[in-house]
Design a protein around this motif. Structure first.
Motif, PDB file in Angstrom:
ATOM      1  N   GLY A  11       1.820  -1.804  11.512  1.00 16.16           N
ATOM      2  CA  GLY A  11       1.718  -1.501  10.079  1.00 16.16           C
ATOM      3  C   GLY A  11       2.685  -2.380   9.301  1.00 16.16           C
ATOM      4  O   GLY A  11       3.813  -2.629   9.745  1.00 16.16           O
ATOM      5  N   HIS A  14       6.520  -0.750   3.747  1.00 17.61           N
ATOM      6  CA  HIS A  14       7.724  -1.231   3.065  1.00 17.61           C
ATOM      7  C   HIS A  14       8.801  -1.751   4.027  1.00 17.61           C
ATOM      8  O   HIS A  14       9.358  -2.826   3.819  1.00 17.61           O
ATOM      9  N   ALA A  15       9.114  -0.985   5.072  1.00 18.19           N
ATOM     10  CA  ALA A  15      10.222  -1.362   5.964  1.00 18.19           C
ATOM     11  C   ALA A  15       9.870  -2.610   6.765  1.00 18.19           C
ATOM     12  O   ALA A  15      10.695  -3.523   6.926  1.00 18.19           O
ATOM     13  N   GLY A  45       3.384   1.408  -6.133  1.00 12.04           N
ATOM     14  CA  GLY A  45       4.052   1.454  -7.438  1.00 12.04           C
ATOM     15  C   GLY A  45       3.110   1.167  -8.603  1.00 12.04           C
ATOM     16  O   GLY A  45       3.308   1.655  -9.705  1.00 12.04           O
ATOM     17  N   SER A 109       0.775   7.054   5.187  1.00 12.51           N
ATOM     18  CA  SER A 109       0.323   8.444   5.139  1.00 12.51           C
ATOM     19  C   SER A 109      -1.131   8.515   4.693  1.00 12.51           C
ATOM     20  O   SER A 109      -1.717   7.511   4.284  1.00 12.51           O
ATOM     21  N   LYS A 126      -5.125   8.273  -1.234  1.00 16.33           N
ATOM     22  CA  LYS A 126      -4.942   7.316  -0.129  1.00 16.33           C
ATOM     23  C   LYS A 126      -6.211   7.322   0.697  1.00 16.33           C
ATOM     24  O   LYS A 126      -6.836   8.377   0.826  1.00 16.33           O
ATOM     25  N   LEU A 131      -8.761   4.156  -3.525  1.00 19.09           N
ATOM     26  CA  LEU A 131      -8.383   4.618  -4.875  1.00 19.09           C
ATOM     27  C   LEU A 131      -8.703   3.541  -5.914  1.00 19.09           C
ATOM     28  O   LEU A 131      -9.055   3.839  -7.055  1.00 19.09           O
ATOM     29  N   VAL A 284       8.033   9.188  -0.396  1.00 17.04           N
ATOM     30  CA  VAL A 284       8.172   8.213  -1.489  1.00 17.04           C
ATOM     31  C   VAL A 284       8.640   6.900  -0.882  1.00 17.04           C
ATOM     32  O   VAL A 284       9.310   6.881   0.155  1.00 17.04           O
ATOM     33  N   LYS A 348       9.919   0.007 -15.152  1.00 13.98           N
ATOM     34  CA  LYS A 348       9.117   0.144 -13.921  1.00 13.98           C
ATOM     35  C   LYS A 348       8.380  -1.149 -13.592  1.00 13.98           C
ATOM     36  O   LYS A 348       8.414  -1.626 -12.462  1.00 13.98           O
TER      37      LYS A 348
HETATM   38  C1  LIG Z   1      -1.279   6.920  -6.250  1.00  9.99           C
HETATM   39  C2  LIG Z   1       0.090   6.855  -5.626  1.00  9.99           C
HETATM   40  C3  LIG Z   1       1.158   6.356  -6.347  1.00  9.99           C
HETATM   41  C4  LIG Z   1       2.429   6.322  -5.775  1.00  9.99           C
HETATM   42  N1  LIG Z   1       3.440   5.814  -6.509  1.00  9.99           N
HETATM   43  C5  LIG Z   1       4.665   5.745  -5.982  1.00  9.99           C
HETATM   44  C6  LIG Z   1       5.740   5.183  -6.727  1.00  9.99           C
HETATM   45  O1  LIG Z   1       5.570   4.741  -7.874  1.00  9.99           O
HETATM   46  N2  LIG Z   1       6.973   5.129  -6.125  1.00  9.99           N
HETATM   47  C7  LIG Z   1       7.166   5.612  -4.845  1.00  9.99           C
HETATM   48  O2  LIG Z   1       8.292   5.545  -4.348  1.00  9.99           O
HETATM   49  N3  LIG Z   1       6.187   6.144  -4.128  1.00  9.99           N
HETATM   50  C8  LIG Z   1       4.932   6.221  -4.649  1.00  9.99           C
HETATM   51  N4  LIG Z   1       3.916   6.752  -3.904  1.00  9.99           N
HETATM   52  C9  LIG Z   1       4.194   7.153  -2.516  1.00  9.99           C
HETATM   53  C10 LIG Z   1       4.123   5.905  -1.652  1.00  9.99           C
HETATM   54  O3  LIG Z   1       2.775   5.460  -1.596  1.00  9.99           O
HETATM   55  C11 LIG Z   1       4.539   6.105  -0.210  1.00  9.99           C
HETATM   56  O4  LIG Z   1       5.651   6.899  -0.099  1.00  9.99           O
HETATM   57  C12 LIG Z   1       4.843   4.735   0.396  1.00  9.99           C
HETATM   58  O5  LIG Z   1       3.733   3.880   0.270  1.00  9.99           O
HETATM   59  C13 LIG Z   1       5.184   4.865   1.846  1.00  9.99           C
HETATM   60  O6  LIG Z   1       5.517   3.611   2.329  1.00  9.99           O
HETATM   61  P1  LIG Z   1       5.259   3.243   3.846  1.00  9.99           P
HETATM   62  O7  LIG Z   1       5.873   1.934   4.017  1.00  9.99           O
HETATM   63  O8  LIG Z   1       5.642   4.358   4.733  1.00  9.99           O
HETATM   64  O9  LIG Z   1       3.652   3.156   3.974  1.00  9.99           O
HETATM   65  P2  LIG Z   1       2.528   2.268   3.180  1.00  9.99           P
HETATM   66  O10 LIG Z   1       3.141   1.668   1.991  1.00  9.99           O
HETATM   67  O11 LIG Z   1       1.415   3.195   3.048  1.00  9.99           O
HETATM   68  O12 LIG Z   1       2.244   1.144   4.242  1.00  9.99           O
HETATM   69  C14 LIG Z   1       1.662   1.434   5.486  1.00  9.99           C
HETATM   70  C15 LIG Z   1       0.812   0.271   5.932  1.00  9.99           C
HETATM   71  O13 LIG Z   1       0.320   0.556   7.246  1.00  9.99           O
HETATM   72  C16 LIG Z   1      -1.035   0.158   7.350  1.00  9.99           C
HETATM   73  N5  LIG Z   1      -1.694   0.991   8.361  1.00  9.99           N
HETATM   74  C17 LIG Z   1      -2.233   2.205   8.200  1.00  9.99           C
HETATM   75  N6  LIG Z   1      -2.740   2.649   9.356  1.00  9.99           N
HETATM   76  C18 LIG Z   1      -2.509   1.690  10.275  1.00  9.99           C
HETATM   77  C19 LIG Z   1      -2.787   1.565  11.666  1.00  9.99           C
HETATM   78  N7  LIG Z   1      -3.409   2.513  12.378  1.00  9.99           N
HETATM   79  N8  LIG Z   1      -2.403   0.424  12.299  1.00  9.99           N
HETATM   80  C20 LIG Z   1      -1.759  -0.556  11.624  1.00  9.99           C
HETATM   81  N9  LIG Z   1      -1.465  -0.487  10.311  1.00  9.99           N
HETATM   82  C21 LIG Z   1      -1.832   0.632   9.648  1.00  9.99           C
HETATM   83  C22 LIG Z   1      -1.605   0.350   5.958  1.00  9.99           C
HETATM   84  O14 LIG Z   1      -2.689  -0.531   5.757  1.00  9.99           O
HETATM   85  C23 LIG Z   1      -0.408   0.032   5.047  1.00  9.99           C
HETATM   86  O15 LIG Z   1      -0.422  -1.295   4.600  1.00  9.99           O
HETATM   87  C24 LIG Z   1       2.636   6.812  -4.449  1.00  9.99           C
HETATM   88  C25 LIG Z   1       1.561   7.300  -3.712  1.00  9.99           C
HETATM   89  C26 LIG Z   1       0.301   7.326  -4.289  1.00  9.99           C
HETATM   90  C27 LIG Z   1      -0.846   7.855  -3.464  1.00  9.99           C
END
Ligand SMILES: Cc1cc2nc3c(=O)[nH]c(=O)nc-3n(C[C@H](O)[C@H](O)[C@H](O)COP(=O)(O)OP(=O)(O)OC[C@H]3O[C@@H](n4cnc5c(N)ncnc54)[C@H](O)[C@@H]3O)c2cc1C
Length: 363
Positions: A11, A14-15, A45, A109, A126, A131, A284, A348
């Motif tokens: 995946g 962010h990290a 975002g 998620s 999601k 979306l 978040v 923002k």
């Molecule tokens: C509409 C909306 C608006 C939001 N706005 C904000 C905001 O403004 N600020 C904020 O802090 N949070 C916001 N959030 C929450 C935010 O989306 C999550 O907390 C954040 O994206 C989590 O980051 P992450 O790196 O864990 O996962 P993600 O950013 O979701 O990244 C995960 C990645 O893993 C990939 N992936 C998924 N499944 C697999 C798999 N099986 N194998 C390999 N790769 C895979 C995906 O394609 C994705 O690119 C929002 C959420 C939504 C739904």
């Protein structure tokens, strides 16, 4: 000795984007880095603004393949399908196998269920790629009714933005709690209540949804409301894949403060798919962002054969989050402090642009 151990990143959340950018440091510490992820990353975002058509898709989209190529990281463009933690073999959804020494999982998620059956044509928050189709699903006639289920951050953003969008005549916001924006400080909540009222959003609180279809929503008290489009924003859960792989459950992959799985030292998890056992965290983006340097430092130490015990994630007590309420207005919140207006949205946009440009190699 450099290049003798394989680090598999699953995946590009962010990290892991941060780790990709610093792949040279990982290589210097002895890791051969492999990424298993889809080509595109969509930044949450700007997700609501993209969904309602206020911003183009390209504003929040990162080319992960290009970043991996710039960083010299081998990229398997697929999803994780299976993981054998005993043999340390990951299998992609397209059948490729990677043998690893350490795996880090950051797959984000999924939308939590709405309390009952959900129809196929309902738009969930999601995955973000789906979306993004929201605006195209609005009916051609200029008087659409939209129901948004869930009054958390994303539900509030979408309801507020849709209420000022051309072609939308009516927005209904439904929540099971006794108020929307429950996580906001009281003054900010009142700001949002006033804004929703001024835009004519019908807010239904204390209502449990028992069925959500493309054309109607049924509540526990038997009431049925019709609509042209339904948006499910009832919260976020960890992906069901984790349960199938016996890595965790809907709360996520249980990790210690070191971000390692409670039972497997070779498995790390970050962001929304991790269940931080020292104290559960809200889903978040800030946690994935701030876990990144901790994970990077831990992996560098591990690669060099040093102790990693000191590399622990200490979540911040407060962080800045800014809601995009549409029509140029934002709501910035940090702990009990809040600020609503045009300046908040400008802030923002600046923060989001800087973050995303950092991974495009344009910053
Ligand atoms: C509409 C909306 C608006 C939001 N706005 C904000 C905001 O403004 N600020 C904020 O802090 N949070 C916001 N959030 C929450 C935010 O989306 C999550 O907390 C954040 O994206 C989590 O980051 P992450 O790196 O864990 O996962 P993600 O950013 O979701 O990244 C995960 C990645 O893993 C990939 N992936 C998924 N499944 C697999 C798999 N099986 N194998 C390999 N790769 C895979 C995906 O394609 C994705 O690119 C929002 C959420 C939504 C739904």
């Amino acid at each position: 000795m450099p290049g003798t151990q394989t680090l598999l990143l699953v995946g590009a959340g962010h990290a892991h984007l941060h780790l990709l950018r610093h792949a040279d440091r990982l290589r210097a510490a002895g890791w051969d880095v492999v990424l298993l992820a889809p080509r595109w990353f969509d930044y949450s975002g700007v997700a609501s603004a993209v969904a309602t058509g206020a911003l183009p898709v390209s504003d929040g989209r990162l080319d992960v393949a290009a970043l991996a190529a710039r960083s010299g990281v081998r990229h398997l463009e697929s999803l994780l399908g299976d993981l054998d933690t005993g043999a340390r073999i990951a299998t992609s959804a397209t059948g490729e196998q990677v043998t690893y020494d350490v795996v880090s999982i950051g797959i984000g998620s999924v939308t939590a269920g709405g309390g009952g059956p959900v129809g196929e044509d309902v738009v969930a928050v999601k995955p973000l790629a789906r979306l993004q189709t929201l605006v195209d699903r609005l009916p051609a006639h200029a008087a659409a009714t939209v129901s948004v289920i869930g009054g958390g951050s994303s539900g509030l953003e979408l309801a507020a933005q849709l209420a000022v969008r051309d072609g939308v005549a009516r927005v209904r916001l439904v929540d099971g709690a006794d108020r929307v924006g429950a996580g906001l400080p009281p003054g900010a909540r009142r700001y949002v209540d006033r804004l929703l009222a001024a835009r004519g959003v019908e807010v239904l609180t204390d209502r449990q949804v028992t069925r959500l279809e493309a054309t109607s929503v049924t509540l526990a008290d038997g009431q049925v409301f019709e609509h042209d489009l339904a948006v499910l924003a009832a919260g976020l859960d960890a992906p069901p894949l984790l349960e199938r792989l016996r890595l965790g459950d809907a709360r996520g992959i249980p990790v210690r403060a070191t971000l390692q799985h409670v039972d497997h030292d070779d498995v790390y998890a970050v962001g929304d798919c991790a269940f931080f056992t020292p104290g559960p965290l809200p889903r978040v983006g800030v946690h994935g962002v701030r876990q990144a340097p901790v994970l990077l430092a831990a992996l560098e130490a591990r690669g060099r054969g040093e102790s990693t015990a000191g590399h622990v994630y200490v979540p911040p007590r407060h962080w800045l989050s800014v809601l995009d309420l549409g029509d140029g207005l934002g709501l910035a919140v940090r702990g009990r402090w809040w600020w609503g207006g045009r300046g908040a949205l400008r802030l923002k946009r600046r923060i989001d642009r800087r973050w995303i440009d950092g991974y495009r190699g344009t910053a």
